[in-house]
Design a protein around this motif. Structure first.
Motif, PDB file in Angstrom:
ATOM      1  N   LEU A   9      59.299 -18.303  50.944  1.00  0.00           N
ATOM      2  CA  LEU A   9      58.393 -17.303  50.372  1.00  0.00           C
ATOM      3  C   LEU A   9      57.826 -17.815  49.055  1.00  0.00           C
ATOM      4  O   LEU A   9      58.563 -18.100  48.119  1.00  0.00           O
ATOM      5  CB  LEU A   9      59.135 -15.982  50.146  1.00  0.00           C
ATOM      6  N   LYS A  10      56.511 -17.922  48.988  1.00  0.00           N
ATOM      7  CA  LYS A  10      55.846 -18.353  47.759  1.00  0.00           C
ATOM      8  C   LYS A  10      55.675 -17.170  46.817  1.00  0.00           C
ATOM      9  O   LYS A  10      55.643 -16.014  47.242  1.00  0.00           O
ATOM     10  CB  LYS A  10      54.470 -18.936  48.081  1.00  0.00           C
ATOM     11  N   GLU A  11      55.522 -17.487  45.548  1.00  0.00           N
ATOM     12  CA  GLU A  11      55.174 -16.445  44.595  1.00  0.00           C
ATOM     13  C   GLU A  11      53.793 -15.881  44.923  1.00  0.00           C
ATOM     14  O   GLU A  11      52.932 -16.569  45.465  1.00  0.00           O
ATOM     15  CB  GLU A  11      55.142 -17.006  43.172  1.00  0.00           C
ATOM     16  N   GLU A  12      53.605 -14.627  44.552  1.00  0.00           N
ATOM     17  CA  GLU A  12      52.287 -14.026  44.691  1.00  0.00           C
ATOM     18  C   GLU A  12      51.300 -14.718  43.754  1.00  0.00           C
ATOM     19  O   GLU A  12      51.658 -15.174  42.668  1.00  0.00           O
ATOM     20  CB  GLU A  12      52.343 -12.534  44.354  1.00  0.00           C
ATOM     21  N   THR A  13      50.061 -14.790  44.184  1.00  0.00           N
ATOM     22  CA  THR A  13      48.967 -15.268  43.340  1.00  0.00           C
ATOM     23  C   THR A  13      47.806 -14.290  43.472  1.00  0.00           C
ATOM     24  O   THR A  13      47.743 -13.511  44.433  1.00  0.00           O
ATOM     25  CB  THR A  13      48.487 -16.672  43.758  1.00  0.00           C
ATOM     26  N   LEU A  14      46.904 -14.335  42.528  1.00  0.00           N
ATOM     27  CA  LEU A  14      45.720 -13.481  42.629  1.00  0.00           C
ATOM     28  C   LEU A  14      44.951 -13.784  43.911  1.00  0.00           C
ATOM     29  O   LEU A  14      44.468 -12.880  44.594  1.00  0.00           O
ATOM     30  CB  LEU A  14      44.815 -13.696  41.412  1.00  0.00           C
ATOM     31  N   PHE A  15      44.870 -15.061  44.241  1.00  0.00           N
ATOM     32  CA  PHE A  15      44.113 -15.465  45.426  1.00  0.00           C
ATOM     33  C   PHE A  15      44.715 -14.875  46.697  1.00  0.00           C
ATOM     34  O   PHE A  15      44.000 -14.281  47.517  1.00  0.00           O
ATOM     35  CB  PHE A  15      44.067 -16.987  45.525  1.00  0.00           C
ATOM     36  N   ASN A  16      46.043 -15.019  46.870  1.00  0.00           N
ATOM     37  CA  ASN A  16      46.616 -14.532  48.124  1.00  0.00           C
ATOM     38  C   ASN A  16      46.649 -13.001  48.174  1.00  0.00           C
ATOM     39  O   ASN A  16      46.582 -12.405  49.251  1.00  0.00           O
ATOM     40  CB  ASN A  16      47.999 -15.137  48.387  1.00  0.00           C
ATOM     41  N   MET A  17      46.706 -12.349  47.012  1.00  0.00           N
ATOM     42  CA  MET A  17      46.659 -10.882  47.010  1.00  0.00           C
ATOM     43  C   MET A  17      45.307 -10.381  47.519  1.00  0.00           C
ATOM     44  O   MET A  17      45.235  -9.422  48.290  1.00  0.00           O
ATOM     45  CB  MET A  17      46.940 -10.353  45.603  1.00  0.00           C
ATOM     46  N   VAL A  18      44.238 -11.048  47.095  1.00  0.00           N
ATOM     47  CA  VAL A  18      42.907 -10.682  47.586  1.00  0.00           C
ATOM     48  C   VAL A  18      42.786 -10.996  49.074  1.00  0.00           C
ATOM     49  O   VAL A  18      42.252 -10.193  49.856  1.00  0.00           O
ATOM     50  CB  VAL A  18      41.815 -11.417  46.781  1.00  0.00           C
TER      51      VAL A  18
ATOM     52  N   GLU B  77      40.438  -7.223  42.304  1.00  0.00           N
ATOM     53  CA  GLU B  77      39.384  -8.226  42.307  1.00  0.00           C
ATOM     54  C   GLU B  77      39.411  -8.955  40.971  1.00  0.00           C
ATOM     55  O   GLU B  77      39.943  -8.446  39.979  1.00  0.00           O
ATOM     56  CB  GLU B  77      38.011  -7.603  42.558  1.00  0.00           C
ATOM     57  N   TYR B  78      38.868 -10.152  40.955  1.00  0.00           N
ATOM     58  CA  TYR B  78      38.860 -10.933  39.715  1.00  0.00           C
ATOM     59  C   TYR B  78      37.643 -11.840  39.687  1.00  0.00           C
ATOM     60  O   TYR B  78      37.078 -12.181  40.729  1.00  0.00           O
ATOM     61  CB  TYR B  78      40.145 -11.757  39.579  1.00  0.00           C
TER      62      TYR B  78
ATOM     63  N   LEU C 288      39.495 -15.292  32.765  1.00  0.00           N
ATOM     64  CA  LEU C 288      39.495 -14.670  34.090  1.00  0.00           C
ATOM     65  C   LEU C 288      39.880 -13.201  33.941  1.00  0.00           C
ATOM     66  O   LEU C 288      40.879 -12.873  33.297  1.00  0.00           O
ATOM     67  CB  LEU C 288      40.481 -15.372  35.023  1.00  0.00           C
ATOM     68  N   VAL C 289      39.089 -12.339  34.555  1.00  0.00           N
ATOM     69  CA  VAL C 289      39.285 -10.898  34.428  1.00  0.00           C
ATOM     70  C   VAL C 289      39.715 -10.320  35.773  1.00  0.00           C
ATOM     71  O   VAL C 289      39.073 -10.552  36.796  1.00  0.00           O
ATOM     72  CB  VAL C 289      37.990 -10.203  33.959  1.00  0.00           C
ATOM     73  N   VAL C 290      40.816  -9.564  35.751  1.00  0.00           N
ATOM     74  CA  VAL C 290      41.347  -8.915  36.949  1.00  0.00           C
ATOM     75  C   VAL C 290      41.204  -7.409  36.767  1.00  0.00           C
ATOM     76  O   VAL C 290      41.480  -6.877  35.691  1.00  0.00           O
ATOM     77  CB  VAL C 290      42.837  -9.258  37.154  1.00  0.00           C
ATOM     78  N   ARG C 291      40.785  -6.724  37.823  1.00  0.00           N
ATOM     79  CA  ARG C 291      40.681  -5.264  37.739  1.00  0.00           C
ATOM     80  C   ARG C 291      41.228  -4.628  39.010  1.00  0.00           C
ATOM     81  O   ARG C 291      41.112  -5.186  40.103  1.00  0.00           O
ATOM     82  CB  ARG C 291      39.237  -4.818  37.485  1.00  0.00           C
ATOM     83  N   THR C 292      41.846  -3.457  38.839  1.00  0.00           N
ATOM     84  CA  THR C 292      42.379  -2.715  39.977  1.00  0.00           C
ATOM     85  C   THR C 292      42.490  -1.241  39.612  1.00  0.00           C
ATOM     86  O   THR C 292      42.681  -0.889  38.441  1.00  0.00           O
ATOM     87  CB  THR C 292      43.763  -3.243  40.397  1.00  0.00           C
ATOM     88  N   TYR C 293      42.370  -0.393  40.624  1.00  0.00           N
ATOM     89  CA  TYR C 293      42.600   1.036  40.437  1.00  0.00           C
ATOM     90  C   TYR C 293      44.025   1.416  40.827  1.00  0.00           C
ATOM     91  O   TYR C 293      44.439   2.556  40.619  1.00  0.00           O
ATOM     92  CB  TYR C 293      41.621   1.851  41.300  1.00  0.00           C
TER      93      TYR C 293
ATOM     94  N   GLU D 159      43.987   1.554  31.616  1.00  0.00           N
ATOM     95  CA  GLU D 159      43.015   2.644  31.543  1.00  0.00           C
ATOM     96  C   GLU D 159      42.756   3.155  32.956  1.00  0.00           C
ATOM     97  O   GLU D 159      43.491   2.830  33.888  1.00  0.00           O
ATOM     98  CB  GLU D 159      41.729   2.134  30.882  1.00  0.00           C
ATOM     99  N   SER D 160      41.728   3.940  33.136  1.00  0.00           N
ATOM    100  CA  SER D 160      41.432   4.433  34.488  1.00  0.00           C
ATOM    101  C   SER D 160      41.095   3.268  35.414  1.00  0.00           C
ATOM    102  O   SER D 160      41.384   3.302  36.610  1.00  0.00           O
ATOM    103  CB  SER D 160      40.280   5.437  34.449  1.00  0.00           C
ATOM    104  N   ILE D 161      40.465   2.237  34.845  1.00  0.00           N
ATOM    105  CA  ILE D 161      40.264   0.974  35.563  1.00  0.00           C
ATOM    106  C   ILE D 161      41.200  -0.042  34.918  1.00  0.00           C
ATOM    107  O   ILE D 161      40.930  -0.550  33.830  1.00  0.00           O
ATOM    108  CB  ILE D 161      38.802   0.489  35.473  1.00  0.00           C
ATOM    109  N   ASN D 162      42.323  -0.298  35.555  1.00  0.00           N
ATOM    110  CA  ASN D 162      43.312  -1.213  34.984  1.00  0.00           C
ATOM    111  C   ASN D 162      42.752  -2.634  34.967  1.00  0.00           C
ATOM    112  O   ASN D 162      42.270  -3.132  35.988  1.00  0.00           O
ATOM    113  CB  ASN D 162      44.602  -1.180  35.802  1.00  0.00           C
ATOM    114  N   THR D 163      42.842  -3.270  33.809  1.00  0.00           N
ATOM    115  CA  THR D 163      42.208  -4.576  33.631  1.00  0.00           C
ATOM    116  C   THR D 163      43.169  -5.546  32.952  1.00  0.00           C
ATOM    117  O   THR D 163      43.908  -5.165  32.045  1.00  0.00           O
ATOM    118  CB  THR D 163      40.930  -4.447  32.777  1.00  0.00           C
ATOM    119  N   ILE D 164      43.146  -6.793  33.409  1.00  0.00           N
ATOM    120  CA  ILE D 164      43.901  -7.874  32.768  1.00  0.00           C
ATOM    121  C   ILE D 164      42.925  -9.007  32.483  1.00  0.00           C
ATOM    122  O   ILE D 164      42.152  -9.403  33.361  1.00  0.00           O
ATOM    123  CB  ILE D 164      45.036  -8.404  33.665  1.00  0.00           C
ATOM    124  N   VAL D 165      42.959  -9.520  31.261  1.00  0.00           N
ATOM    125  CA  VAL D 165      42.117 -10.658  30.897  1.00  0.00           C
ATOM    126  C   VAL D 165      43.022 -11.842  30.569  1.00  0.00           C
ATOM    127  O   VAL D 165      43.859 -11.752  29.669  1.00  0.00           O
ATOM    128  CB  VAL D 165      41.211 -10.340  29.692  1.00  0.00           C
TER     129      VAL D 165
END
Length: 341
Positions: free
Chosen positions: A71-80, A87-88, A121-126, A152-158
């Motif tokens: 089992l690999k670690e999660e990545t932004l790419f595989n989550m999408v 999205e990012y 790189l900016v990541v956003r999710t509800y 926030e209402s639109i959760n964001t990670i930079v």
């Protein structure tokens, strides 16, 4: 006198040869087991194609003799790719949209306008649960100056990025109506941040455990801001009670490798020595060596070659089903694995 000299030389040679032979026997005596690991990602896709639950697929693998799941670690790419609601994108790509401010809350907008670089790189999710899990894993692994969270209402990670991180598109040259090449713009698509490890998915681990299979947790890496990454990985290993028989790194770097120093962290060596955990060298497709990963050669030498050969069943081997019309079913695939052993 000459006979005595020859005799001494022969004795020295025999002793040296005997030591080498003894050491080889000692090493080979330890290599008496074979572990068959199935890749979670590939067999989860197969389960979806077959229309069965992933846990059922893993039970079938166990019945077939598979000993564990890698089992690999999660990545932004595989989550999408798995369709999770995130999205990012690069800051410069985001700002090319005239209406980009409509997609972020006030604090995130101020940060993107005043502090962010074009290559962040900016990541956003509800999805609040996904956001909270990501925050926990990221804080555990990476240094605080690497990221900024906006709950926030639109959760964001930079994530702080640089031009060195950028992924570009393939050749998309412009041509005129005569098909004459005019220019070849470099289109910036994403960042290598999308491939860094951000923790293991607890739900996936539960699915594997339900099937009664061992789990080989494969850590990822990011080449900077990673001072806590070794402790985070081994904390996960202990939390899930899944100490692997061999540590198989995922990605182009070994765990804790940093580009600035060109080497891994001392903490990794100490942990591996403490529990006498070998590292895996993944055999290259031409079978003439192993797949290069930054830092792995130095670590191999430092561990005095406490290593395990990892033989991947790559695509051309997988295609040997009903091979040549002579080997029925997966017989030739099985033969290939036996030859590898």
């Amino acid at each position: 006198m000459k006979k005595k000299i020859y005799l001494v030389l022969m004795l020295v040679s025999l002793i040296a040869t005997g030591i080498l032979l003894f050491n080889r026997i000692q090493v080979e005596n330890q290599a008496k087991s074979v572990e068959i690991l199935a890749d979670y990602e590939e067999f989860a896709i197969m389960a979806t194609q077959q229309g069965i639950p992933t846990s059922e697929m893993f039970e079938m693998l166990k019945d077939a003799g598979v000993s564990g799941i890698a089992l690999k670690e999660e990545t932004l790419f595989n989550m999408v790719m798995e369709g999770k609601p995130i999205e990012y994108d690069l800051v410069k790509t985001i700002k090319s949209d005239l209406d980009w401010k409509d997609k972020y809350d006030d604090a995130a907008i101020r940060h993107l306008e005043m502090e962010a670089s074009p290559y962040d790189l900016v990541v956003r999710t509800y999805d609040q649960s996904i956001f909270e899990a990501m925050v926990t894993h990221i804080k555990a692994r990476y240094d605080a100056e690497f990221y900024t969270f906006f709950d926030e209402s639109i959760n964001t990670i930079v994530f702080k990025g640089s031009v060195d991180d950028v992924y570009y598109s393939e050749d998309e040259r412009y041509r005129d109506y005569n098909s004459k090449s005019i220019k070849v713009p470099k289109k910036e698509l994403s960042s290598m941040v999308e491939d860094m490890g951000i923790g293991f998915d607890a739900q996936k681990i539960a699915e594997i455990k339900e099937a009664g299979l061992a789990i080989n947790l494969r850590p990822g890496n990011y080449y900077k801001y990673n001072s806590k990454i070794v402790d985070a990985y081994f904390d996960d290993v202990m939390r899930y009670n899944e100490v692997p028989n061999v540590l198989i790194f995922n990605g182009s770097d070994i765990l804790s490798y940093t580009k600035e120093t060109g080497i891994y962290q001392q903490a990794l060596y100490d942990r591996l020595k403490e529990i006498y955990l070998p590292i895996g060298l993944v055999e290259a497709s031409d079978q003439l060596g192993f797949i290069a990963q930054n830092g792995i050669t130095a670590l191999t030498k430092d561990l005095e070659f406490n290593i395990v050969r990892v033989f991947p069943v790559i695509e051309y081997i997988q295609q040997r089903y009903n091979y040549l019309g002579y080997y029925e079913g997966g017989k030739e695939i099985e033969n290939t694995m036996y030859r590898a052993i």
